[in-house]
Design a protein around this motif. Structure first.
Motif, PDB file in Angstrom:
ATOM      1  N   ALA A 138       0.851  -1.196  -0.161  1.00 12.84           N
ATOM      2  CA  ALA A 138      -0.027  -0.006  -0.126  1.00 12.84           C
ATOM      3  C   ALA A 138       0.907   1.213   0.054  1.00 12.84           C
ATOM      4  O   ALA A 138       0.488   2.140  -0.644  1.00 12.84           O
ATOM      5  CB  ALA A 138      -1.000  -0.003   0.960  1.00 12.84           C
ATOM      6  N   PHE A 139       1.959   1.246   0.763  1.00 11.92           N
ATOM      7  CA  PHE A 139       2.908   2.325   0.760  1.00 11.92           C
ATOM      8  C   PHE A 139       3.654   2.369  -0.649  1.00 11.92           C
ATOM      9  O   PHE A 139       3.685   3.707  -1.108  1.00 11.92           O
ATOM     10  CB  PHE A 139       3.643   2.063   1.880  1.00 11.92           C
ATOM     11  CG  PHE A 139       4.734   3.066   1.990  1.00 11.92           C
ATOM     12  CD1 PHE A 139       4.502   4.392   2.690  1.00 11.92           C
ATOM     13  CD2 PHE A 139       6.169   3.070   1.516  1.00 11.92           C
ATOM     14  CE1 PHE A 139       5.554   5.557   2.872  1.00 11.92           C
ATOM     15  CE2 PHE A 139       7.149   4.170   1.497  1.00 11.92           C
ATOM     16  CZ  PHE A 139       6.606   5.303   2.320  1.00 11.92           C
ATOM     17  N   GLY A 140       3.911   1.693  -1.160  1.00 15.52           N
ATOM     18  CA  GLY A 140       4.323   1.629  -2.469  1.00 15.52           C
ATOM     19  C   GLY A 140       3.633   2.138  -3.484  1.00 15.52           C
ATOM     20  O   GLY A 140       3.936   2.714  -4.575  1.00 15.52           O
ATOM     21  N   TRP A 141       2.246   1.693  -3.397  1.00 19.17           N
ATOM     22  CA  TRP A 141       1.372   1.996  -4.356  1.00 19.17           C
ATOM     23  C   TRP A 141       0.809   3.395  -3.953  1.00 19.17           C
ATOM     24  O   TRP A 141       0.106   3.795  -4.659  1.00 19.17           O
ATOM     25  CB  TRP A 141       0.360   1.080  -4.656  1.00 19.17           C
ATOM     26  CG  TRP A 141       0.592  -0.386  -5.403  1.00 19.17           C
ATOM     27  CD1 TRP A 141       1.232  -0.206  -6.607  1.00 19.17           C
ATOM     28  CD2 TRP A 141       0.144  -1.734  -4.983  1.00 19.17           C
ATOM     29  NE1 TRP A 141       1.595  -1.534  -7.006  1.00 19.17           N
ATOM     30  CE2 TRP A 141       0.851  -2.091  -6.079  1.00 19.17           C
ATOM     31  CE3 TRP A 141      -0.834  -2.092  -4.103  1.00 19.17           C
ATOM     32  CZ2 TRP A 141       0.315  -3.884  -5.980  1.00 19.17           C
ATOM     33  CZ3 TRP A 141      -0.886  -3.463  -4.179  1.00 19.17           C
ATOM     34  CH2 TRP A 141      -0.357  -4.391  -5.163  1.00 19.17           C
ATOM     35  N   GLY A 142       1.092   4.068  -3.070  1.00 18.68           N
ATOM     36  CA  GLY A 142       0.598   5.238  -2.502  1.00 18.68           C
ATOM     37  C   GLY A 142      -0.659   5.293  -2.329  1.00 18.68           C
ATOM     38  O   GLY A 142      -1.636   6.240  -2.439  1.00 18.68           O
ATOM     39  N   ILE A 143      -1.537   3.970  -1.863  1.00 19.21           N
ATOM     40  CA  ILE A 143      -3.047   3.940  -1.382  1.00 19.21           C
ATOM     41  C   ILE A 143      -3.165   3.483   0.141  1.00 19.21           C
ATOM     42  O   ILE A 143      -2.150   3.189   0.559  1.00 19.21           O
ATOM     43  CB  ILE A 143      -3.663   2.855  -2.312  1.00 19.21           C
ATOM     44  CG1 ILE A 143      -2.867   1.534  -2.331  1.00 19.21           C
ATOM     45  CG2 ILE A 143      -3.505   3.106  -3.870  1.00 19.21           C
ATOM     46  CD1 ILE A 143      -3.622   0.413  -2.933  1.00 19.21           C
ATOM     47  N   PRO A 144      -4.287   3.731   0.549  1.00 18.61           N
ATOM     48  CA  PRO A 144      -4.377   3.536   2.148  1.00 18.61           C
ATOM     49  C   PRO A 144      -4.503   2.111   2.282  1.00 18.61           C
ATOM     50  O   PRO A 144      -4.635   1.204   1.370  1.00 18.61           O
ATOM     51  CB  PRO A 144      -6.033   3.970   2.378  1.00 18.61           C
ATOM     52  CG  PRO A 144      -6.508   4.488   0.985  1.00 18.61           C
ATOM     53  CD  PRO A 144      -5.515   4.441   0.082  1.00 18.61           C
ATOM     54  N   ALA A 145      -4.209   1.543   3.723  1.00 23.35           N
ATOM     55  CA  ALA A 145      -4.298   0.290   3.982  1.00 23.35           C
ATOM     56  C   ALA A 145      -5.151  -0.019   5.211  1.00 23.35           C
ATOM     57  O   ALA A 145      -5.441   1.428   5.740  1.00 23.35           O
ATOM     58  CB  ALA A 145      -2.777  -0.295   4.301  1.00 23.35           C
ATOM     59  N   VAL A 146      -5.625  -0.844   5.603  1.00 25.08           N
ATOM     60  CA  VAL A 146      -6.692  -1.064   6.746  1.00 25.08           C
ATOM     61  C   VAL A 146      -6.324  -2.518   7.153  1.00 25.08           C
ATOM     62  O   VAL A 146      -6.283  -3.654   6.570  1.00 25.08           O
ATOM     63  CB  VAL A 146      -8.028  -0.908   6.292  1.00 25.08           C
ATOM     64  CG1 VAL A 146      -8.511  -1.955   5.382  1.00 25.08           C
ATOM     65  CG2 VAL A 146      -8.748  -0.592   7.471  1.00 25.08           C
ATOM     66  N   ALA A 147      -6.348  -2.408   8.548  1.00 25.13           N
ATOM     67  CA  ALA A 147      -6.024  -3.574   9.442  1.00 25.13           C
ATOM     68  C   ALA A 147      -7.359  -4.248   9.741  1.00 25.13           C
ATOM     69  O   ALA A 147      -8.236  -3.790  10.078  1.00 25.13           O
ATOM     70  CB  ALA A 147      -5.259  -3.398  10.729  1.00 25.13           C
ATOM     71  N   VAL A 148      -7.542  -5.575   9.326  1.00 22.58           N
ATOM     72  CA  VAL A 148      -8.767  -6.187   9.354  1.00 22.58           C
ATOM     73  C   VAL A 148      -8.702  -7.291  10.649  1.00 22.58           C
ATOM     74  O   VAL A 148      -7.937  -8.070  10.700  1.00 22.58           O
ATOM     75  CB  VAL A 148      -9.356  -6.791   8.113  1.00 22.58           C
ATOM     76  CG1 VAL A 148     -10.705  -7.638   8.257  1.00 22.58           C
ATOM     77  CG2 VAL A 148      -9.553  -5.779   7.147  1.00 22.58           C
ATOM     78  N   HIS A 149      -9.964  -7.206  11.337  1.00 25.47           N
ATOM     79  CA  HIS A 149      -9.975  -8.170  12.275  1.00 25.47           C
ATOM     80  C   HIS A 149     -10.522  -9.528  11.672  1.00 25.47           C
ATOM     81  O   HIS A 149     -11.495  -9.560  11.157  1.00 25.47           O
ATOM     82  CB  HIS A 149     -11.076  -7.974  13.314  1.00 25.47           C
ATOM     83  CG  HIS A 149     -11.348  -8.574  14.610  1.00 25.47           C
ATOM     84  ND1 HIS A 149     -11.595  -9.941  14.500  1.00 25.47           N
ATOM     85  CD2 HIS A 149     -10.776  -8.348  16.001  1.00 25.47           C
ATOM     86  CE1 HIS A 149     -11.753 -10.458  15.708  1.00 25.47           C
ATOM     87  NE2 HIS A 149     -11.099  -9.461  16.649  1.00 25.47           N
ATOM     88  N   HIS A 150      -9.714 -10.721  11.886  1.00 22.16           N
ATOM     89  CA  HIS A 150     -10.046 -11.865  11.229  1.00 22.16           C
ATOM     90  C   HIS A 150     -11.499 -12.406  11.433  1.00 22.16           C
ATOM     91  O   HIS A 150     -12.279 -12.831  10.524  1.00 22.16           O
ATOM     92  CB  HIS A 150      -9.067 -13.204  11.670  1.00 22.16           C
ATOM     93  CG  HIS A 150      -9.337 -14.357  11.040  1.00 22.16           C
ATOM     94  ND1 HIS A 150      -8.816 -14.598   9.854  1.00 22.16           N
ATOM     95  CD2 HIS A 150      -9.901 -15.492  11.622  1.00 22.16           C
ATOM     96  CE1 HIS A 150      -9.112 -16.179   9.346  1.00 22.16           C
ATOM     97  NE2 HIS A 150      -9.890 -16.610  10.421  1.00 22.16           N
TER      98      HIS A 150
END
Ligand code: KG4
Ligand code: ZN
Length: 333
Positions: A99-111
């Motif tokens: 996500a950092f490389g593509w310059g887009i947001p990331a989100v941490a998901v609860h399994h």
């Protein structure tokens, strides 16, 4: 919004792309079952190393199958917990970094939120509010779901999870890994009324579960009987777990007055459980919703979908790479 989902919490590597406009575009899954079979269960270090080998190739494959290129993605969702720390770290590092490389947001998901929302990927998704039965290798919970992010745990297991009981008993029966599926197959050839296993906690009020006594009872019956009794033992054991789960689901519907029951997690793939839940909800004038079989067990699609909902509500992860091996569903906002 096109979201890449990455799942690496345990022994399955999953990747998927969910588009908020067009739905699920592609999903791929690799299971470590064959690798772990000779150990009879998950070996965390081996699982982590295998995720390292598989995650990037699966991501490349799913992007290709969706007919996209990496720079057409809008966000990345990855499972951040609960699960095995090393395994989670592989998905979190990969997802956060891409996500950092593509310059887009990331989100941490609860399994478990992923599991809980998996039935919403089907054509006739459940409306809110509903009761969710989460039955996996690590969880057995009844959850009151008012809306996305509002989860009240009504019942939990006091010891083993239902999937864990299936797996441990399968092991005592000398069946392969993963045990639940194998035990269910053997049960199809047996008689469920030959042995009587306890229905734990049904005589007590409340919605909690306990399955460790059942496993002990199974161990005794297995050692006292010939191997020709194995199919009957499997069938009787499965019947006890299923009846316990169905009875508690009925109780949860009655005590809340809710009319919708959503099933999630690996044990949700169990055929007897699905059949008996269907007839129970008919009697209760309620409805039951299941994810398709392949989305009961771990997969990337549920992570992409849950991540997409979280992103649309404005949530995203900062740049720190964090995982939460123990993370309760009711701690989510
Ligand atoms: O949700 P899941 O893939 O992983 C976890 O997050 O734990 O669930 C795996 C569990 C295992 O315990 C497995 O034996 C069980 O689900 N399972 C089944 C069946 N398919 C998977 N148990 C009973 N019957 C099945 N058909
Ligand atoms: Zn799971």
């Amino acid at each position: 919004m096109k979201v890449l989902g990455i799942e690496t919490s345990c022994d399955e590597t999953g990747a998927a792309i969910y588009d908020s406009e067009r739905g699920l575009l592609a999903h791929v899954l690799y299971t470590q079952a064959a690798l772990l079979a000779k150990y009879g269960g998950v070996v965390p270090e081996l699982a982590s190393r295998d995720h390292i080998r598989k995650t990037i190739p699966l991501i490349n494959q799913v992007i290709e199958e969706a007919g996209l290129s990496g720079n057409e993605l809008d966000a990345v969702a990855y499972t951040a917990g609960p699960g095995l720390a090393g395994a989670l770290l592989v998905g979190a590092i990969t997802g956060r970094t891409l996500a950092f490389g593509w310059g887009i947001p990331a989100v941490a998901v609860h399994h478990m939120e992923g599991h809980l929302l998996a039935a919403m990927l089907e054509t006739d998704p459940p409306a809110f509010p509903f009761i969710a039965l989460l039955v996996s290798g690590g969880h057995t919970q009844l959850v009151k779901v008012a809306k996305v992010g509002s989860y009240e745990i009504l019942g939990d297991t006091l010891d083993d999870a239902a999937g864990e009981a299936f797996d441990k008993t399968a092991r005592l029966l000398g069946l392969g890994y993963p045990g639940g599926v194998e035990l269910a197959k053997l049960a199809d050839q047996g008689r469920s009324d030959r042995f009587h296993f306890p229905r734990p906690m049904l005589d007590r009020p409340g919605l909690d579960f306990s399955f460790s006594g059942l496993k002990t009872a199974a161990s005794k019956v297995i050692s006292e009987n010939e191997s020709s009794a194995q199919a009957d033992i499997a069938a009787s054991f499965q019947a006890a777990i299923v009846e316990t789960l169905v009875t508690k689901c009925r109780r949860a519907l009655r005590t809340t007055g809710f009319e919708r029951l959503v099933i999630a997690g690996g044990v949700g793939a169990n055929r007897l459980l699905r059949l008996q839940l269907q007839s129970m909800v008919q009697e209760e004038n309620a409805q039951v919703y299941f994810p398709r079989m392949e989305f009961c067990t771990d997969n990337g699609a549920m992570i992409a979908y849950a991540g997409c909902l979280r992103l649309l509500s404005g949530q995203q992860a900062d740049l720190a790479i964090k995982v939460y091996p123990r993370w309760s569903l009711d701690q989510l906002a």
